[in-house]
Every structure is written in structure tokens, then in C-alpha cells.
Design an enzyme around this catalytic site. Sequence first.
Site, PDB file in Angstrom:
ATOM      1  N   HIS A 125       0.875  -1.179   0.000  1.00  0.00           N
ATOM      2  CA  HIS A 125       0.000   0.000   0.000  1.00  0.00           C
ATOM      3  C   HIS A 125       0.904   1.219   0.000  1.00  0.00           C
ATOM      4  CE1 HIS A 125      -3.573  -2.441   1.077  1.00  0.00           C
ATOM      5  NE2 HIS A 125      -2.698  -3.174   1.740  1.00  0.00           N
TER       6      HIS A 125
ATOM      7  N   THR B 234      -7.931  -4.997   5.177  1.00  0.00           N
ATOM      8  CA  THR B 234      -8.054  -3.552   4.968  1.00  0.00           C
ATOM      9  C   THR B 234      -8.677  -3.229   3.614  1.00  0.00           C
ATOM     10  OG1 THR B 234      -5.829  -3.355   4.040  1.00  0.00           O
ATOM     11  CG2 THR B 234      -6.048  -3.101   6.429  1.00  0.00           C
ATOM     12  N   THR B 235      -9.101  -4.268   2.890  1.00  0.00           N
ATOM     13  CA  THR B 235      -9.797  -4.086   1.621  1.00  0.00           C
ATOM     14  C   THR B 235     -11.101  -4.887   1.682  1.00  0.00           C
ATOM     15  OG1 THR B 235      -8.682  -6.002   0.661  1.00  0.00           O
ATOM     16  CG2 THR B 235      -7.665  -3.853   0.287  1.00  0.00           C
TER      17      THR B 235
ATOM     18  N   GLU C  90      -0.851   2.064   5.937  1.00  0.00           N
ATOM     19  CA  GLU C  90      -2.220   1.944   6.441  1.00  0.00           C
ATOM     20  C   GLU C  90      -2.235   2.132   7.955  1.00  0.00           C
ATOM     21  OE1 GLU C  90      -3.940  -1.660   4.408  1.00  0.00           O
ATOM     22  OE2 GLU C  90      -4.907   0.012   3.381  1.00  0.00           O
TER      23      GLU C  90
END
Length: 345
Positions: A121, A226-227, A132
Site C-alpha cells: 500500500h 483492509t480491503t 495503512e
Amino acid sequence: MKSFKANQAAAGLLLSLLAQASLQAPLNASKWSYVGSDGEENWPKKYPFCGGVFQSPIDFHNDVLQYDSTLMPIDLVGYNVSLKEHFIISNNGHSVRMHLPSSMYIRNLPFRYTASQLHLHWGNRNKPMGSEHRISGRQFAAEVHIVHYNSDKYPDVATAMDKADGLAVLGIFIDIGNFNPSFEKIFCHFTAVKFKDQKVQVPGFNVQELLPTQLDEYFRYEGSLTTPPCFPSVLWTVFRNPVKVSQEQLLALQTALYCSQENDSAPLEMTDNYRHVQEFDERLVSVSFREGVVLSVVIASVLGVCIITGVTCWMLRKRKSLKKDDNKGVIYKPAADTEEDVSKV
Ligand SMILES: *[C@@H]1O[C@H](CO)[C@@H](O)[C@H](O)[C@H]1NC(C)=O
Ligand SMILES: *[C@@H]1O[C@H](CO)[C@@H](O)[C@H](O)[C@H]1NC(C)=O
Ligand SMILES: *[C@@H]1O[C@H](CO)[C@@H](O)[C@H](O)[C@H]1NC(C)=O
């Protein structure tokens, strides 16, 4: 630890209830992004877990950290992959991803967690901040996630990903520093995976080189993907110490890739593919290191004691000096009775 277990049980129940709803959702609903109408504010509409509990990432700030002496250094097995083996690097439209062989696993968690893939990321060239997780509000340049699944209980990552004890992810912060030859083993293949759905085969290498040297200093908590679909199924280990790549390497990450397919008439750059930090009510993060966490508590306590001692001393001295003044008053001024009354009140 008890509250963690209770949390996990609650999450498990919720997970099984909501999983039914999400499994009924049509496959063509799987469209999400980091910008526009499919951006993270709207993820919960198609992916209810994204608006649910135990979401990641989070900010590691002092109020939520708790030292845990039982947290041992992460024990990695099979991470030194032979040159003769291959990794597949691919662009899935959201990130660049490297598939990992099942010979790689984490040994010292409650279950064996076998490696599945790693991905990154990052931010953009004008704002090179795209990690993140954050430490005390500080966002790093980028973050690597090495995803593992519970292979003691589940046959593959797809089966494990919606189970409360399904996944374990290692998070590694990336900071700007010297050229990093280990990361270059991935980054040098970006031109071959510029567009969505492109793939390239690369020779094996020691994946542990991508990790910080200190595997004993980390944050540990229970969170989520996180997605989308944001399943709350991840046992997170985020290392405290960042690894470094050069400015040029970071620029390559920020500019080389696209979310869109090669033939797309409106190419979309792959930038800022990070989710913002999530609420962290009534949860605690265990930390494996004392210094910097307990230290702040100690400093606060010492400071508190100093202030109290200081104020007490000052008050005592003031009383004494008042008494002295009274005595002086007695000596020099015979009519000091009123002053003495005041000091006794
Ligand atoms: C998915 O596709 C089906 C038919 O192919 C359609 O009826 C449905 O509305 C679509 N769902 C979404 C969320 O686009
Ligand atoms: C990784 O394995 C190679 C042989 O495949 C070996 O030469 C190298 O020393 C190993 N590295 C580490 C850090 O163990
Ligand atoms: C682009 O290519 C993909 C296959 O690579 C194909 O499925 C898609 O229909 C193409 N899109 C356009 C707009 O040509």
C-alpha cells in the site's frame, strides 16, 4: 487477553451471521476502489463488514498500547526461498501482489499460519505517505502486508478468510532511506505488471530480507482485511521498526502501476491505495516491547510525583516562612495578633 477471547467469540458469531448475507450478494457486486463513488466511504454498501467491528488499519497511540511479556519474536519458517523456485507477481487492479509458496509459514502462533501472498500500500509522488497503520499518528511512506492463513484448520486462504481465526498478516512499514536491493527484486518487475491482470514469473529469493531485522518488536491486535470484504479475521502483527527503500524506488512504486487494463481508454494510476485508520473503541493493542510504551507511563508518573512533591514542599515552606514572618512580627511589631490569626485560618 480475556477480553480478546470474548471479542473473538463475538466477532465469530457476527461473522457467521453476516457471511450468509454477503455470500448471497451477486459476484458482479465486487467492484470497489480508493476513489470516487466506489471509494472507502461507500464500501459498507456492498460489503457490510467494512462498516462493522474490528476494522483495520488503526493508529497505534499510547492510550491503546499494553505491554505483553508473553509475545515472543516472530518465528518464520521457509522464508528463504530457493532461486530454483518461482514467485508470480501480478497486478490485481488494487495493488501489486506476489504469490508465496506454502512452504513458508509462521511457527509460533496458536495455529500454523501458512503464507499466501504479499502486497503493498502506498501514497503518491506528491504526498509520499501511504502506510495503512500509523504510530502515534505518524503515517509512513508505504506498507507491506504478508498474508498467511490458518492451515491447521482450513484447506486454503479462500476458506479461511472469513473465519475469525482464519488469517495472520505481517505488516511492515516502509520509510525513505538507502537503496534496498531486496525490494528491488520485486520493484524491477513493475514494467511487466503495469496493468490490471498482468502477471510475471520471478526467481525465488529470501523473503525475510523484506522484513526488519528486529522480529521481536511489534504491535499485535485482532482486526480485519483492509480491503473489501473487510472480514474481521486477521491476527495482526505490525513490526515497530520500518524498512527502508530509496526515494527513486518509492517513486517507481508510486508511478509505475495502473488500476486499469492495458486496453482501457481511461487509464487510472495506482496511487493512494491505502485505507484510512478505523475506530478503535474498547480494544487494546498488545506490544512486545516495553521501552517507549511503559516509559511514557513511567515518565508521566515520575512527573506527577515531582509536581506533587514540589507543590507540597512549596506549601510547607510557605507555611514556615509565614510563621517566621509572624515571629519577626512578634519581635518588631508588638501588634501582630491579627496577622497570627490570619496564618492560623
Ligand atoms: C449482477 O448481475 C445480474 C445479472 O447478470 C443483475 O441482475 C444484477 O442487478 C447485478 N448486480 C449488481 C449489483 O450489479
Ligand atoms: C538462503 O539460502 C541460500 C541457498 O539457497 C543460501 O546460500 C543463503 O545463505 C541462505 N540465506 C540465509 C539468510 O539463510
Ligand atoms: C480489454 O481486454 C480484456 C482482456 O484482456 C477484455 O476482457 C476486455 O473486454 C477488453 N476491453 C476492451 C474495452 O477492449
